[in-house]
Design an enzyme around this catalytic site. Structure first.
Site, short mmCIF file in Angstrom:
data_model
loop_
_atom_site.label_atom_id
_atom_site.label_comp_id
_atom_site.label_asym_id
_atom_site.label_seq_id
_atom_site.Cartn_x
_atom_site.Cartn_y
_atom_site.Cartn_z
N SER A 274 0.83 -1.21 0.00
CA SER A 274 0.00 0.00 0.00
C SER A 274 0.87 1.26 0.00
CB SER A 274 -0.90 0.02 1.24
OG SER A 274 -1.79 -1.08 1.21
N1 SAH Z 1 -1.00 -4.34 3.45
C1 SAH Z 1 -0.03 -5.12 2.72
C2 SAH Z 1 -0.53 -5.77 1.43
C3 SAH Z 1 -1.66 -5.13 0.70
S1 SAH Z 1 -2.09 -5.97 -0.81
C4 SAH Z 1 1.17 -4.27 2.42
O1 SAH Z 1 1.05 -3.05 2.38
O2 SAH Z 1 2.23 -4.83 2.17
C5 SAH Z 1 -3.34 -7.07 -0.19
C6 SAH Z 1 -2.82 -8.38 0.25
O3 SAH Z 1 -3.94 -9.17 0.63
C7 SAH Z 1 -2.08 -9.19 -0.82
O4 SAH Z 1 -0.83 -9.55 -0.34
C8 SAH Z 1 -2.97 -10.39 -1.06
O5 SAH Z 1 -2.23 -11.55 -1.39
C9 SAH Z 1 -3.69 -10.50 0.27
N2 SAH Z 1 -4.97 -11.20 0.26
C10 SAH Z 1 -6.01 -11.08 -0.61
N3 SAH Z 1 -7.02 -11.91 -0.28
C11 SAH Z 1 -6.62 -12.57 0.85
C12 SAH Z 1 -7.22 -13.56 1.68
N4 SAH Z 1 -8.42 -14.07 1.43
N5 SAH Z 1 -6.52 -14.00 2.74
C13 SAH Z 1 -5.28 -13.53 3.02
N6 SAH Z 1 -4.66 -12.61 2.27
C14 SAH Z 1 -5.31 -12.13 1.19
#
Ligand code: SAH
Length: 298
Positions: free
Chosen positions: A133
């Protein structure tokens, strides 16, 4: 126009321009920047006990310059990180001293893939159709959760991706608290652990107050529930019930909700167990979905 009338008109114009700029900056998060993009290769760390071997993947790298980047042309990584945080303060995104402290402590550069401009105020691709993000969204979520990230509290980071926010949470709740990351891409779990090991949150990871797990975050992580703070880093079509159930009375969840149009919702569980929900701002995040759907490009 002359004199005061002209000055008032000019003042209004400047205010309008600033507010449009601020809205644009605030309203997109995991949205890919529509400017130049090129393909580079991101090495993905060797994986642990999950039984999946090392892998290489191509990710789109987004070259996107914003006002924050202009101030990051020189100095060490730590200095640039500090400058990024100062700039977020100057823009009014951060007003909390604790959020300043934690964002200065956890260097964002340790969490972005090599070759990615770490301090630009934009989401960046991290592979697997996921992004880290933008700094202003990390700051906004930390600030919304600040009261629920006091020493000794329990925090859950769903969709923990790079581990950046999980590291911030662990730093804020301290060794008596608990910060749990849940991410459904095992390769990202492994690389996030490596990122955290290099960061100022290495000691909570070693000490056990920070852990990152592979799993479907829509189920939460019951083992360490109830949580004082839950952050969801991907947009849910609706708020998953298990996450509401795992929120402590007095606890707060920050979660983007919606599909094309999304709101960052603030969910407060009252002491009687009832729930109050309000919308903080319009946002754009990648979806909270199944692993298969994400790997297929949703
Ligand atoms: N906040 C984090 C990542 C944001 S992107 C950062 O800033 O690094 C959103 C993340 O959610 C991604 O890594 C994606 O793989 C994860 N994601 C999406 N659906 C998910 C689920 N059902 N369970 C766990 N993770 C999930």
């Amino acid at each position: 126009m002359e004199g005061p009338v002209c000055q008032v008109a000019w003042g209004c114009y400047v205010l309008l321009a600033i507010s449009i700029g601020a809205h644009c900056a605030m309203s997109s998060d995991n949205l890919a920047c529509p400017s130049t993009s090129d393909l580079r290769t991101q090495p993905v760390a060797a994986l642990d006990k999950e039984g999946i071997g090392p892998a290489m993947t191509s990710i789109p790298m987004i070259a996107c310059s914003t006002s924050l980047s202009e101030h990051h042309s020189g100095g060490s990584g730590t200095n640039k990180n500090k400058q990024m945080v100062e700039q977020l303060q100057r823009y009014g995104v951060i007003s909390s001293k604790k959020v300043v402290e934690v964002m200065e402590t956890i260097d964002r550069a340790l969490f972005v893939p090599d070759g990615t401009p770490a301090y630009v105020d934009s989401p960046m691709a991290i592979g697997y159709n996921a992004t880290i993000s933008a700094p202003h969204m990390h700051a906004t979520c930390l600030q919304l959760l600040e009261e629920n990230l006091q020493p000794g509290m329990h925090a859950l980071d769903v969709g923990s991706g790079t581990g950046y926010l999980t590291a911030c949470f662990a730093t804020m709740v301290g060794p008596q608290g608990r910060a749990i990351g849940v991410e459904h891409i095992p390769e990202l779990v492994a690389s996030s652990i490596k990122n955290i090991e290099k960061s100022a949150a290495a000691s909570p990871l070693k000490g056990g107050s920070l852990s990152v797990h592979a799993g479907d975050g829509r189920e939460g992580w019951p083992e360490h529930a109830p949580y004082d703070a839950i952050h969801v880093g991907a947009a849910a079509p609706e708020i998953p019930q298990p996450l509401i159930d795992q929120l402590k009375p007095g606890g707060r969840m920050v979660i983007p909700v919606g599909k094309i149009f999304q709101d960052l919702q603030v969910v407060d569980k009252n002491l009687d167990g009832s729930v109050s929900i309000r919308s903080e701002t319009a946002v754009r995040y990648v979806p909270l979905t199944s692993r298969d759907a994400q790997l297929k490009g949703y």
